[in-house]
Design a protein around this motif. Structure first.
Motif, mmCIF file in Angstrom:
data_model
loop_
_atom_site.group_PDB
_atom_site.id
_atom_site.type_symbol
_atom_site.label_atom_id
_atom_site.label_comp_id
_atom_site.label_asym_id
_atom_site.label_seq_id
_atom_site.Cartn_x
_atom_site.Cartn_y
_atom_site.Cartn_z
ATOM 1 N N VAL A 109 -0.098 1.554 5.638
ATOM 2 C CA VAL A 109 0.113 0.150 5.856
ATOM 3 C C VAL A 109 -1.081 -0.577 4.921
ATOM 4 C CG1 VAL A 109 0.383 -1.922 7.387
ATOM 5 C CG2 VAL A 109 1.099 0.323 8.090
ATOM 6 N N MET A 110 -0.796 -1.353 3.975
ATOM 7 C CA MET A 110 -1.793 -2.223 2.996
ATOM 8 C C MET A 110 -1.770 -3.635 3.527
ATOM 9 S SD MET A 110 -3.030 -0.295 0.942
ATOM 10 C CE MET A 110 -2.594 1.290 -0.048
ATOM 11 N N GLY A 111 -2.700 -3.983 4.454
ATOM 12 C CA GLY A 111 -2.850 -5.318 4.733
ATOM 13 C C GLY A 111 -2.723 -5.255 6.359
ATOM 14 N N ALA A 112 -3.619 -6.177 7.161
ATOM 15 C CA ALA A 112 -3.515 -6.006 8.475
ATOM 16 C C ALA A 112 -3.510 -7.560 8.838
ATOM 17 C CB ALA A 112 -4.461 -5.545 9.204
ATOM 18 N N GLY A 113 -2.683 -8.182 8.096
ATOM 19 C CA GLY A 113 -2.506 -9.882 8.493
ATOM 20 C C GLY A 113 -1.440 -9.908 9.080
ATOM 21 N N GLY A 114 -0.478 -11.026 8.349
ATOM 22 C CA GLY A 114 0.909 -11.248 8.980
ATOM 23 C C GLY A 114 1.939 -10.199 9.154
ATOM 24 N N LEU A 115 2.181 -9.918 7.998
ATOM 25 C CA LEU A 115 3.259 -8.538 7.824
ATOM 26 C C LEU A 115 2.646 -7.313 8.374
ATOM 27 C CD1 LEU A 115 4.428 -9.280 4.166
ATOM 28 C CD2 LEU A 115 5.783 -9.551 6.133
ATOM 29 N N GLY A 116 1.344 -7.011 8.134
ATOM 30 C CA GLY A 116 0.771 -6.172 8.591
ATOM 31 C C GLY A 116 0.901 -5.888 10.350
ATOM 32 N N GLY B 235 -2.616 11.900 0.789
ATOM 33 C CA GLY B 235 -1.939 12.319 1.804
ATOM 34 C C GLY B 235 -0.979 11.438 2.581
ATOM 35 N N TYR B 236 -0.735 10.265 1.843
ATOM 36 C CA TYR B 236 0.353 9.434 2.139
ATOM 37 C C TYR B 236 1.544 9.301 1.136
ATOM 38 C CZ TYR B 236 -2.638 8.204 6.166
ATOM 39 O OH TYR B 236 -3.265 8.205 7.549
ATOM 40 N N ASP B 237 2.669 9.318 1.712
ATOM 41 C CA ASP B 237 3.719 9.250 0.897
ATOM 42 C C ASP B 237 4.756 7.849 0.904
ATOM 43 O OD1 ASP B 237 3.355 11.780 -0.767
ATOM 44 O OD2 ASP B 237 4.050 12.582 1.419
ATOM 45 N N ILE B 238 4.376 7.325 2.096
ATOM 46 C CA ILE B 238 5.207 6.208 2.487
ATOM 47 C C ILE B 238 3.848 5.055 2.347
ATOM 48 C CG2 ILE B 238 6.577 4.929 3.906
ATOM 49 C CD1 ILE B 238 7.500 7.648 5.039
ATOM 50 N N ILE B 239 4.276 3.864 1.817
ATOM 51 C CA ILE B 239 3.200 2.877 1.538
ATOM 52 C C ILE B 239 4.117 1.499 1.697
ATOM 53 C CG2 ILE B 239 1.606 1.537 0.231
ATOM 54 C CD1 ILE B 239 1.165 3.826 -1.528
ATOM 55 N N VAL B 240 3.745 0.808 2.997
ATOM 56 C CA VAL B 240 4.230 -0.232 3.158
ATOM 57 C C VAL B 240 3.529 -1.562 2.534
ATOM 58 C CG1 VAL B 240 5.264 -1.829 5.143
ATOM 59 C CG2 VAL B 240 5.039 0.638 5.466
ATOM 60 N N ASP B 241 3.948 -2.289 2.016
ATOM 61 C CA ASP B 241 3.367 -3.507 1.186
ATOM 62 C C ASP B 241 3.251 -4.897 2.050
ATOM 63 O OD1 ASP B 241 2.498 -5.779 -0.116
ATOM 64 O OD2 ASP B 241 4.274 -5.709 -1.572
ATOM 65 N N CYS B 242 1.976 -4.857 2.784
ATOM 66 C CA CYS B 242 1.764 -5.947 3.768
ATOM 67 C C CYS B 242 0.696 -6.882 2.932
ATOM 68 C CB CYS B 242 1.552 -5.561 5.107
ATOM 69 S SG CYS B 242 2.757 -4.733 5.828
ATOM 70 N N PHE B 243 0.553 -6.901 1.669
ATOM 71 C CA PHE B 243 -0.285 -7.682 1.081
ATOM 72 C C PHE B 243 0.007 -9.307 1.099
ATOM 73 C CE2 PHE B 243 -2.364 -4.145 -1.582
ATOM 74 C CZ PHE B 243 -3.423 -3.914 -0.476
ATOM 75 N N ASP B 244 -0.838 -10.199 0.861
ATOM 76 C CA ASP B 244 -0.491 -11.578 0.827
ATOM 77 C C ASP B 244 -0.475 -12.320 -0.490
ATOM 78 O OD1 ASP B 244 -3.116 -11.772 0.641
ATOM 79 O OD2 ASP B 244 -3.339 -12.962 2.537
ATOM 80 N N SER B 245 -1.013 -11.384 -1.408
ATOM 81 C CA SER B 245 -1.030 -12.133 -2.748
ATOM 82 C C SER B 245 0.075 -11.666 -3.849
ATOM 83 C CB SER B 245 -2.079 -12.230 -3.354
ATOM 84 O OG SER B 245 -2.747 -11.002 -3.720
ATOM 85 N N ASN B 246 0.403 -12.158 -4.594
ATOM 86 C CA ASN B 246 1.302 -11.580 -5.648
ATOM 87 C C ASN B 246 0.663 -10.671 -6.634
ATOM 88 O OD1 ASN B 246 3.666 -12.841 -4.951
ATOM 89 N ND2 ASN B 246 3.363 -14.650 -6.211
ATOM 90 N N GLU B 247 -0.895 -10.987 -6.939
ATOM 91 C CA GLU B 247 -1.619 -10.150 -7.897
ATOM 92 C C GLU B 247 -1.652 -8.471 -7.047
ATOM 93 O OE1 GLU B 247 -5.208 -11.919 -8.788
ATOM 94 O OE2 GLU B 247 -5.640 -10.237 -10.196
ATOM 95 N N ALA B 248 -2.020 -8.698 -5.673
ATOM 96 C CA ALA B 248 -2.393 -7.705 -5.003
ATOM 97 C C ALA B 248 -0.783 -6.570 -4.978
ATOM 98 C CB ALA B 248 -2.884 -7.632 -3.471
#
Ligand SMILES: [Zn+2]
Length: 254
Positions: free
Chosen positions: A31-38, A116-129
């Motif tokens: 999980v990429m990001g532990a903010g709102g979506l995270g 070691g991870y094949d599933i990534i969840v995009d929980c970033f908050d900026s378009n650049e990231a």
């Protein structure tokens, strides 16, 4: 092995099989990001029974986070979000193995993070990231569950390298990004996050139809969901000309 009683209602009629539940328990999700979506993604993955969750976030908790980042307790104000998120998981579901990295992901430090991870969840908050993560996922053949919100609106799709279009196929990557901060509401963010967790659940169990080349757009002003279809752009600078073979490793390596 995790306590299966906990997941009885996952396996009741209209639910999943024991084998599918065991796939969840032995799966690993980044999980990429532990903010709102995270917050919403982590809470739902922990409830479903995903056995290992790795959380990446470089930020500390600020007062202004609490209107939507509902995994974090107020007592953790000033602490690292990854630590706070881990605290919540361990209190809620102690069977889950948690890995974390308090880093701001970039093109230099990402390589060890994704191993070691094949599933990534995009929980970033900026378009650049988000575009950086899209590029990394395509380059390294990772399944990416994209989600994003802006004010009353949100969107999500599932990107599988070599099978679907990518974020740059939907909206070409900008040369430069503005760092505008938009409104972010808990119900909108957590709706999209819950659907991202649901896509992750379907990827792992093989149940249902994934949002492949389909972008769900939520219009929170009207209260409607729309599904937009798209296709791989043959001139996409990110995902064209790649011939990856998808390898999907499910099991947690002890
Ligand atoms: Zn593309």
């Amino acid at each position: 092995m995790a306590k299966l009683n906990r997941y009885q209602r996952n396996m009741a009629p209209e639910g999943i099989t024991l084998e599918e539940q065991e796939k969840l328990i032995t799966s690993k999700v980044l999980v990429m990001g532990a903010g709102g979506l995270g917050s919403g993604v982590i809470m739902n993955l922990a409830a479903l029974g995903v056995g290992q969750i790795k959380i990446i976030d470089g930020d500390i908790l600020e007062e202004s986070n609490f209107n939507r980042q509902i995994i974090h307790k107020y007592k953790n104000l000033g602490r690292a979000k990854v630590i706070s998120a881990k605290d919540w998981i361990q209190e809620f579901n102690p069977d889950i193995k948690v890995e974390l990295d308090k880093i701001k992901l970039n093109e230099i430090n990402y390589y060890n993070v994704i191993q070691g991870y094949d599933i990534i969840v995009d929980c970033f908050d900026s378009n650049e990231a988000k575009y950086m993560l899209n590029d990394i996922a395509i380059r390294h053949n990772k399944i990416l569950i994209h989600g994003g919100t802006k004010g009353f609106n949100g969107q999500l799709t599932t990107i599988i390298p070599s099978q679907t279009g990518c974020l740059s196929c939907i909206i070409p990557r900008a040369k430069t990004f503005k760092n505008d901060v938009f409104a972010s509401f808990s119900p909108v963010v957590n709706t999209i996050a819950a659907l991202q967790a649901h896509e992750t659940f379907k990827v792992i169990t093989g149940k249902g139809e994934l949002l492949l080349n389909r972008l769900i757009v939520f219009d929170g002003t009207k209260g409607v969901f729309k599904t937009l279809t798209f296709s791989k752009n043959p001139t996409c600078t990110t995902c064209s000309n790649n011939n990856f073979t998808l390898e999907f490793h499910q099991n947690i390596e002890e």
